[in-house]
Write a protein that holds these residues in place. Structure first.
Motif, PDB file in Angstrom:
ATOM      1  N   ASN A 135       0.934  -1.243  -0.002  1.00  0.00           N
ATOM      2  CA  ASN A 135      -0.136  -0.185   0.123  1.00  0.00           C
ATOM      3  C   ASN A 135       0.896   1.198   0.005  1.00  0.00           C
ATOM      4  N   LYS A 151       1.837   1.650  -3.429  1.00  0.00           N
ATOM      5  CA  LYS A 151       0.624   2.005  -4.365  1.00  0.00           C
ATOM      6  C   LYS A 151       0.276   3.440  -4.050  1.00  0.00           C
ATOM      7  N   TYR A 152       0.198   4.142  -2.836  1.00  0.00           N
ATOM      8  CA  TYR A 152      -0.489   5.399  -2.378  1.00  0.00           C
ATOM      9  C   TYR A 152       0.647   6.426  -2.125  1.00  0.00           C
ATOM     10  N   ASP A 204       5.018   5.631   5.741  1.00  0.00           N
ATOM     11  CA  ASP A 204       5.380   6.219   4.431  1.00  0.00           C
ATOM     12  C   ASP A 204       5.111   7.772   4.515  1.00  0.00           C
ATOM     13  N   ARG A 259     -12.460   1.289  -0.073  1.00  0.00           N
ATOM     14  CA  ARG A 259     -11.345   2.304  -0.542  1.00  0.00           C
ATOM     15  C   ARG A 259     -11.519   3.510  -0.432  1.00  0.00           C
ATOM     16  N   ALA A 260     -10.627   4.252  -0.139  1.00  0.00           N
ATOM     17  CA  ALA A 260     -10.829   5.675   0.163  1.00  0.00           C
ATOM     18  C   ALA A 260     -11.256   6.379  -1.037  1.00  0.00           C
ATOM     19  N   LEU A 270      -6.297  -4.437   3.671  1.00  0.00           N
ATOM     20  CA  LEU A 270      -6.161  -4.140   5.201  1.00  0.00           C
ATOM     21  C   LEU A 270      -6.961  -4.718   5.983  1.00  0.00           C
TER      22      LEU A 270
END
Ligand code: ADP
Length: 464
Positions: free
Chosen positions: A369, A372-373, A396, A415-416, A431
Motif C-alpha cells: 500500500n 501504491k499510495y 510512509d 477504498r478511500a 487492510l
C-alpha cells in the motif's frame, strides 16, 4: 438515494415530534381530569365533615352565639363595628385549637390518607332591617384576615365553596331600664378553602401506569426508528461497497482477459504459427495473464475470510532475521519505483512466536500500500520495538488518508474516496485481511495519517 434517506429521516423525526406533542397533550389532559376528579372527591369528603360533625357544630354554636350577642350590643350602641370584629377574632382564636383537632379526627374517620388543611375565611358581614343595610365587614374593601382553621398559602389554596349564613335574630336588651327585643337580619359570608398536601404526587402516582406505558411505547418507537434508519444507512453503505467492488473487480479482470483474447487470436495467425519463438512468447503471456487471474481470484477468496477462520501455524522466529527477510523480499518485488526503506530495531530482540506465512502477508499488504499510495520519491520507515509487547511501526511519505476515511479503511471492500486512488488498482481487501491476521495473533492495528504528509500503521502483538 442519499436524498431519499435524508428525507425519510426528516419525516421520521417530524412524525416523532408530532407524536410527542399529541402524547404530551393527552397526558396533560389525563392529568387535569385525574386532578379534578381527585379534588372533587376530596371536596365531597370535606363538605361531609363540615355538615355532619356534631363537635364542629357545637364549636360553631359557641362562636355564633358570642358573635350574635355582640351584634345585638352593636344594635343598641353598646359596641362598635371594631368591637364586633375584635370579639369575633377573639372567640374564633379561642376555639381554633379544638376546631382544627376535631377536623383532623373526622378526616381520620373518613379514612382519608392525605393531610388536608382547612380554612374558613370571613368575606362579608352585613346587617339588614326593613329600611337599610349596614356593612359591618367587607374583606374586599378592608382586607383583614378573620380565619377559622389553618393558615393556607394562597397559591396552595383549593376552593371548596362560598357559604352564606343568613339568620333572623332576636335578642333582648335592657335600655333605660326597659326590656326590649332587638331584631336584625344577618348575612354572613365565608369562603371555605383547603390545602391538599402532596396532591400532585397522589395524582402522578395514579397516572404512573399510564406514564410508564407511554414511556415504554415511546422508547420502543424511538428504538425501532433508530434501528430502521441505522439498518437503512447500513444497507445503503453495503450496496455502495458492493457496487464499488463489482466495478473494481471488473476493472481488474478486464486487462488480463483482453490480453488473453489477443494472445489466442495471435496463436491463430499464420505469422506466429510459423515462428516457434513467437509461439513461446505468446504462451508465456497467456501463462502470466492466467496466473494474474488466478492470483486475483485467490485474493478475493482468501482475503475475505474472518480471523476465526484463520488457523495459525505459529513458530518461533528470530525477529531481526524474520523482518529483514520480509523487507528484503519486499524491496526485490517493487519494480515500479525506487524505494528507500529504513529499518530500526529497538529493545531486546528475543525470539517471537508467529505464523510466518500470515504475518508476512499482513506486512506485505501494508508495504505494498505504501508503494501504491505514494509519489515517486518513496521513503518507508520500519521500526521494530520490544516493549511490553512487540510494536511494528511502518510509516510512509505517501498521499495520506483523510480523517473520515481513516475510520473505514479496515472495513471489507472499503477504498478511500480521494481522486488519486482511482488510478490505483485494488479491491479494498488488503487492510481488512491484515486486520484479521493481526486479530488472529491477538494483536491490534491502528493508523495515523495526515493527507499529503504520509501514513503510519502501528501493529502491536503480545509477546507470549
Ligand atoms: P486496496 O486494495 O484499495 O489497496 P486496502 O484494504 O489495502 O485496499 O486499503 C484500503 C484503502 O486504504 C485504500 O484504498 C487506500 O485508500 C487506503 N490506504 C491504505 N494504505 C494506505 C497508505 N499507505 N497511504 C494512503 N492510503 C492508504
Amino acid at each position: 438515494m442519499k436524498k431519499k434517506i435524508k428525507l425519510l429521516i426528516a419525516a421520521a423525526i417530524f412524525g416523532l415530534i408530532a407524536l410527542s406533542i399529541i402524547q404530551g397533550y393527552l397526558i396533560n389532559n389525563t392529568y387535569k381530569l385525574k386532578k379534578d376528579a381527585f379534588i372533587n372527591e376530596m371536596r365531597r369528603s370535606v363538605s361531609q365533615i363540615d355538615d355532619f360533625s356534631p363537635v364542629l357544630d357545637s364549636l360553631s354554636d359557641i362562636w355564633q352565639d358570642h358573635f350574635l350577642n355582640k351584634i345585638a350590643d352593636y344594635k343598641v350602641q353598646q359596641a362598635t363595628k371594631a368591637d364586633i370584629l375584635k370579639g369575633l377574632q377573639f372567640v374564633i382564636d379561642s376555639i381554633n385549637g379544638p376546631y382544627k383537632a376535631e377536623y383532623q379526627n373526622e378526616l381520620k374517620k373518613l379514612n382519608i390518607p392525605y393531610e388536608i388543611k382547612f380554612q374558613k375565611k370571613v368575606l362579608a358581614i352585613v346587617l339588614e332591617d326593613s329600611t337599610q343595610s349596614d356593612t359591618i365587614f367587607d374583606f374586599y374593601k378592608t382586607p383583614k384576615n378573620i380565619i377559622l382553621g389553618n393558615a393556607i398559602d394562597n397559591d396552595k389554596a383549593i376552593g371548596l365553596s362560598t357559604t352564606l349564613w343568613q339568620t333572623d335574630h332576636t335578642s333582648s336588651r335592657t335600655i333605660n331600664g326597659e326590656q326590649k327585643d332587638i331584631e336584625f337580619y344577618l348575612a354572613f359570608k365565608t369562603r371555605d378553602i383547603m390545602d391538599l398536601q402532596g396532591w400532585r404526587s397522589v395524582v402522578i402516582k395514579e397516572m404512573m401506569g399510564l406514564l410508564l406505558l407511554s414511556l415504554i411505547i415511546f422508547s420502543v418507537v424511538i428504538g425501532l426508528l433508530y434501528f430502521s434508519i441505522k439498518s437503512l444507512v447500513l444497507q445503503k453503505k453495503i450496496a455502495d461497497i458492493k457496487t464499488d467492488f463489482v466495478n473494481n473487480i471488473t476493472h481488474e479482470l478486464k486487462t488480463p482477459l483482453a490480453t488473453l483474447t489477443l494472445a489466442t487470436k495471435m496463436l491463430k495467425t499464420k505469422d506466429v504459427l510459423a515462428k516457434p519463438e513467437m509461439i513461446n512468447n505468446t504462451i508465456g503471456t497467456i501463462e502470466r495473464q492466467n496466473t494474474r487471474l488466478q492470483n486475483l481470484i485467490d485474493q478475493v477468496l482468501s482475503n475475505s475470510v474472518g480471523y476465526q477462520d484463520i488457523n495459525l501455524n505459529k513458530e518461533s522466529v528470530n525477529p531481526r532475521v524474520y523482518f529483514d527477510t520480509v523487507f528484503d523480499d519486499f524491496l526485490l518485488s517493487v519494480k515500479s519505483k525506487s524505494v528507500q526503506l529504513n529499518r530500526a530495531y529497538e529493545g531486546d530482540q528475543k525470539h517471537i512466536e508467529l505464523d510466518r506465512f500470515y504475518m508476512t502477508t499482513a506486512l506485505l499488504n501494508i508495504l505494498d500500500n505504501a508503494v501504491k499510495y505514494s509519489g515517486e520519491d518513496l521513503h518507508i520507515n520500519c521500526k521494530i520495538q520490544f516493549e511490553e509487547q512487540l510494536r511494528i511501526t511502518i510509516s510512509d511519505n505517501g498521499i495520506g488518508i483523510s480523517q473520515k476515511d481513516k475510520k473505514q479503511i479496515f472495513e471489507k471492500f472499503y477504498r478511500a474516496g480521494h481522486k488519486e486512488i482511482h488510478d490505483v488498482k485494488g479491491l479494498g481487501l488488503g487492510l481488512y485481511y491484515t486486520t484479521e491476521i493481526v486479530k488472529a495473533h491477538l494483536g491490534t492495528i491502528e493508523v495515523k495519517s495526515l493527507p499529503s504528509e504520509g501514513t503510519t500503521f502501528i501493529l502491536k502483538l503480545p509477546l507470549n
